[in-house]
Design a protein around this motif. Structure first.
Motif, PDB file in Angstrom:
ATOM      1  N   SER A   1       0.747  -1.282   0.133  1.00 22.03           N
ATOM      2  CA  SER A   1      -0.156  -0.264  -0.045  1.00 22.03           C
ATOM      3  C   SER A   1       0.772   1.158   0.105  1.00 22.03           C
ATOM      4  N   ARG A   2       0.489   2.228  -0.635  1.00 20.71           N
ATOM      5  CA  ARG A   2       1.021   3.603  -0.628  1.00 20.71           C
ATOM      6  C   ARG A   2       0.675   4.320   0.669  1.00 20.71           C
ATOM      7  N   THR A   3      -0.324   3.812   1.281  1.00 25.24           N
ATOM      8  CA  THR A   3      -0.837   4.455   2.600  1.00 25.24           C
ATOM      9  C   THR A   3      -0.624   3.772   3.786  1.00 25.24           C
TER      10      THR A   3
ATOM     11  N   HIS B   1      -1.454   1.916   6.983  1.00 26.67           N
ATOM     12  CA  HIS B   1      -2.716   1.631   7.904  1.00 26.67           C
ATOM     13  C   HIS B   1      -2.457   1.215   9.179  1.00 26.67           C
TER      14      HIS B   1
ATOM     15  N   GLN C   1      -9.661   5.327  -3.965  1.00 31.73           N
ATOM     16  CA  GLN C   1      -8.835   5.140  -2.918  1.00 31.73           C
ATOM     17  C   GLN C   1      -7.786   3.877  -3.155  1.00 31.73           C
TER      18      GLN C   1
ATOM     19  N   GLU D   1      -3.547   3.690  -3.774  1.00 35.02           N
ATOM     20  CA  GLU D   1      -2.808   2.837  -2.875  1.00 35.02           C
ATOM     21  C   GLU D   1      -2.440   1.692  -3.452  1.00 35.02           C
TER      22      GLU D   1
END
Length: 92
Positions: free
Chosen positions: A20-22, A24, A74, A78
């Motif tokens: 993921s580019r995010t 969590h 989103q 991601e």
């Protein structure tokens, strides 16, 4: 009383797209190892949830979106998942 949730779309992430580019977080720990994404909606809720699952089908994280298109964007941001990658989920 538990709200019912209806899964609408899903995508299995190939190994090349599982990072993921995010970030969590669950508590203070970063969550990784996403293998599947589902877009779902709770009954009597107008928003959409992007749920993140591991290889065993355990939910690891989620994000809330006002529109299904925003949940899909989103996922695209991601994981580079494009709209044709999604499968519709038929109600049981």
């Amino acid at each position: 009383m538990e709200k019912r949730v209806r899964a609408l779309k899903r995508v299995i992430l190939p190994e090349s797209k599982r990072q993921s580019r995010t970030r969590h977080l669950r508590g203070a720990e970063q969550v990784e190892g996403f293998c599947e994404l589902r877009i779902s909606q709770y009954e009597n809720d107008q928003g959409f949830y992007l749920f993140y699952y591991d290889e065993f089908g355990e939910e690891l994280s989620d994000t809330y979106h006002d529109y299904i298109e925003l949940a899909m964007r989103q996922a695209e941001f991601e994981f580079s998942v494009s709209p044709p990658d999604w499968s519709n989920i038929t109600p049981e």
